[in-house]
Design a protein around this motif. Structure first.
Motif, PDB file in Angstrom:
ATOM      1  N   VAL A  24       0.636  -0.985  -0.098  1.00 15.26           N
ATOM      2  CA  VAL A  24       0.101   0.024  -0.026  1.00 15.26           C
ATOM      3  C   VAL A  24       0.771   1.054  -0.031  1.00 15.26           C
ATOM      4  O   VAL A  24       1.857   1.422   0.943  1.00 15.26           O
ATOM      5  CB  VAL A  24      -0.888  -0.087   1.242  1.00 15.26           C
ATOM      6  CG1 VAL A  24      -1.757   1.239   1.291  1.00 15.26           C
ATOM      7  CG2 VAL A  24      -1.689  -1.263   1.378  1.00 15.26           C
ATOM      8  N   ALA A  25       0.626   2.275  -0.892  1.00 18.18           N
ATOM      9  CA  ALA A  25       1.523   3.302  -1.221  1.00 18.18           C
ATOM     10  C   ALA A  25       0.788   4.583  -0.613  1.00 18.18           C
ATOM     11  O   ALA A  25      -0.386   4.732  -0.553  1.00 18.18           O
ATOM     12  CB  ALA A  25       1.634   3.506  -2.610  1.00 18.18           C
ATOM     13  N   ASP A  26       1.611   5.276   0.102  1.00 21.33           N
ATOM     14  CA  ASP A  26       1.287   6.598   0.782  1.00 21.33           C
ATOM     15  C   ASP A  26       1.297   7.598  -0.427  1.00 21.33           C
ATOM     16  O   ASP A  26       2.323   7.961  -1.186  1.00 21.33           O
ATOM     17  CB  ASP A  26       2.061   7.059   1.636  1.00 21.33           C
ATOM     18  CG  ASP A  26       1.645   8.418   2.480  1.00 21.33           C
ATOM     19  OD1 ASP A  26       1.318   9.301   1.801  1.00 21.33           O
ATOM     20  OD2 ASP A  26       1.550   8.593   3.870  1.00 21.33           O
ATOM     21  N   MET A  27       0.039   8.474  -0.635  1.00 19.47           N
ATOM     22  CA  MET A  27      -0.078   9.398  -1.591  1.00 19.47           C
ATOM     23  C   MET A  27      -0.120  10.880  -1.519  1.00 19.47           C
ATOM     24  O   MET A  27      -0.300  11.737  -2.248  1.00 19.47           O
ATOM     25  CB  MET A  27      -1.384   9.007  -2.466  1.00 19.47           C
ATOM     26  CG  MET A  27      -1.258   7.554  -3.331  1.00 19.47           C
ATOM     27  SD  MET A  27      -0.237   7.737  -4.615  1.00 19.47           S
ATOM     28  CE  MET A  27      -0.692   9.261  -5.446  1.00 19.47           C
ATOM     29  N   SER A  28       0.426  11.062  -0.154  1.00 16.66           N
ATOM     30  CA  SER A  28       0.208  12.443   0.470  1.00 16.66           C
ATOM     31  C   SER A  28       1.179  13.329   0.044  1.00 16.66           C
ATOM     32  O   SER A  28       1.160  14.355  -0.243  1.00 16.66           O
ATOM     33  CB  SER A  28       0.439  12.299   2.075  1.00 16.66           C
ATOM     34  OG  SER A  28       1.673  11.636   2.314  1.00 16.66           O
ATOM     35  N   ALA A  29       2.427  12.914  -0.699  1.00 12.54           N
ATOM     36  CA  ALA A  29       3.200  13.468  -0.975  1.00 12.54           C
ATOM     37  C   ALA A  29       3.024  14.110  -2.634  1.00 12.54           C
ATOM     38  O   ALA A  29       3.166  15.429  -2.700  1.00 12.54           O
ATOM     39  CB  ALA A  29       4.731  12.789  -1.326  1.00 12.54           C
ATOM     40  N   ALA A  30       2.391  13.353  -3.397  1.00 11.04           N
ATOM     41  CA  ALA A  30       1.679  14.036  -4.465  1.00 11.04           C
ATOM     42  C   ALA A  30       0.819  15.000  -4.250  1.00 11.04           C
ATOM     43  O   ALA A  30       0.522  15.860  -5.209  1.00 11.04           O
ATOM     44  CB  ALA A  30       1.164  12.703  -5.535  1.00 11.04           C
ATOM     45  N   GLU A  31      -0.122  14.883  -3.290  1.00 14.93           N
ATOM     46  CA  GLU A  31      -1.036  15.665  -2.944  1.00 14.93           C
ATOM     47  C   GLU A  31      -0.520  16.917  -2.554  1.00 14.93           C
ATOM     48  O   GLU A  31      -0.878  18.362  -2.720  1.00 14.93           O
ATOM     49  CB  GLU A  31      -2.071  15.192  -1.842  1.00 14.93           C
ATOM     50  CG  GLU A  31      -2.876  13.886  -2.382  1.00 14.93           C
ATOM     51  CD  GLU A  31      -3.434  13.097  -1.085  1.00 14.93           C
ATOM     52  OE1 GLU A  31      -3.382  13.731  -0.022  1.00 14.93           O
ATOM     53  OE2 GLU A  31      -4.127  12.286  -1.478  1.00 14.93           O
TER      54      GLU A  31
END
Length: 376
Positions: A273-280
């Protein structure tokens, strides 16, 4: 310029960039054009393995070069050699570059106790495999290292994609459920109790990140996945809903049996499962659509492909990785041995159930699976 433009990701990237007002040159080996692209999209023929051909396609230069088919240090060197004619780059990488704190990664999955135990969710700070030429993962890691080392010479956004899905995929994981439904199989078997989670990435969401990164050049690495992380059982239920069918699901405790029974293209012992907060945070990314919203397009494309040819001919890459993906005799033999009887065929009522056979065969009786909302 989009290199690999007629592939799965490239088609969506060209559409997104052209829709955002870019003058786009779509580069591919055949120089083809997707019928959905705006008329102003230019096409060029070049094999990205041919340095001279790619350089000729770049010509006097471009503001952004998007490369969806770069796989190793040599390709990185090829791009860096064009830095004086390219403003910035956006290059597709993969979550397969990650390894856990014990040095386990995608390449060690088949070894005893070799499956990686990643943090959930996993950020871009997670350690990666040693770059090299031994595998897809090590080559992608080498690609990343060389492009990031270029720094300001060629600012590059590297997008680490999850399990990519959408039309034109050479490795369409959804086929596992779609073909079974088309074949009238009313029962399927899922290992790990159907709870495997391998983070998916829609081509439309990848294209949106490509669009955003093109507007904000920089040297960075970003995870690239869908907003939700469905389990294998939930993916099957969502595909059933799109196709309007009813199935029974046999949930196995533990890994697949006889190497193929219960094995799906998402089957993992532990979650990825990847964390997408950096792209946001860095690009203001918001997903274009959810996994379930993307399914009707994918299911329709797969059904049309299977209507014309055998699945192995339609998807040789998938058949190479999963040669026994549709070993129905093995599935039936396993279920029969556990007292489940032959595949019951389409049941009369439209409902999805989880089907239990008894703990002697490592199968757990479970309650009914709930339906998932799907945009049709």
């Amino acid at each position: 310029m989009v290199v690999g433009a007629t592939g799965q990701i490239g088609r969506a990237a060209v559409t997104a960039l052209a829709g955002d007002g870019w003058e786009v040159t779509a580069v591919s080996r055949g120089g083809g054009r997707d019928e959905s692209w705006p008329a102003q999209v230019r096409t060029a023929r070049a094999d990205r393995e041919d340095d001279a051909a790619l350089a000729a396609a770049v010509g006097d230069g471009c503001e952004v070069l998007v490369d969806v088919v770069a796989y190793g240090p040599a390709h990185a060197g090829q791009l860096v050699s064009l830095a004086d004619r390219v403003g910035s780059a956006v290059v597709i990488s993969s979550v397969s570059v990650y390894e856990d704190d014990k040095g386990r990664g995608f390449d060690t999955q088949g070894e005893p106790e070799g499956f990686p135990e990643y943090p959930v969710p996993m950020t871009e700070e997670q350690r990666t495999v040693t770059p090299g030429d031994s595998s897809y993962s090590t080559r992608k890691a080498g690609l990343e290292r060389e492009l990031l080392a270029a720094g300001d010479r060629l600012p590059t956004t590297l997008l680490r994609a999850g399990a990519i899905h959408g039309p034109y995929s050479p490795l369409p994981r959804e086929l596992y459920f779609v073909k079974r439904n088309l074949d009238g199989r009313a029962r399927r078997v899922l290992s790990y109790r159907g709870r495997s989670r391998f983070h998916t990435a829609s081509t439309h969401n990848i294209a949106e990140l490509i669009r955003l990164a093109s507007l904000r050049p920089g040297s960075r690495v970003l995870n690239t996945c869908d907003p939700e992380v469905l389990t294998a059982a939930e993916i099957g239920a969502a595909i059933d809903a799109v196709m309007g069918v009813t199935t029974e699901t046999v949930l196995l405790e533990g890994p697949p049996r006889a190497q193929s029974v219960g094995r799906t293209p998402w089957s993992t012992r532990l979650p990825v499962v990847a964390d997408m907060s950096a792209a946001e945070r860095e690009l203001g990314y918001r997903p274009v659509l959810s996994y379930t919203e993307s399914l009707p397009e994918t299911v329709d494309w797969l059904a049309r492909r299977l209507d014309r040819q055998d699945w192995r001919e339609a998807f040789p890459a998938l058949a190479g990785v999963y040669p026994d993906l549709f070993d129905y005799p093995a599935e039936d033999a396993f279920v029969n041995a556990c007292g489940g009887g032959p595949d019951p065929g389409p049941p009369p009522q439209h409902r999805r159930t989880a089907y239990g056979l008894g703990v002697a065969c490592g199968v757990q009786v479970t309650s009914a699976l709930s339906s998932l909302p799907v945009s049709r």
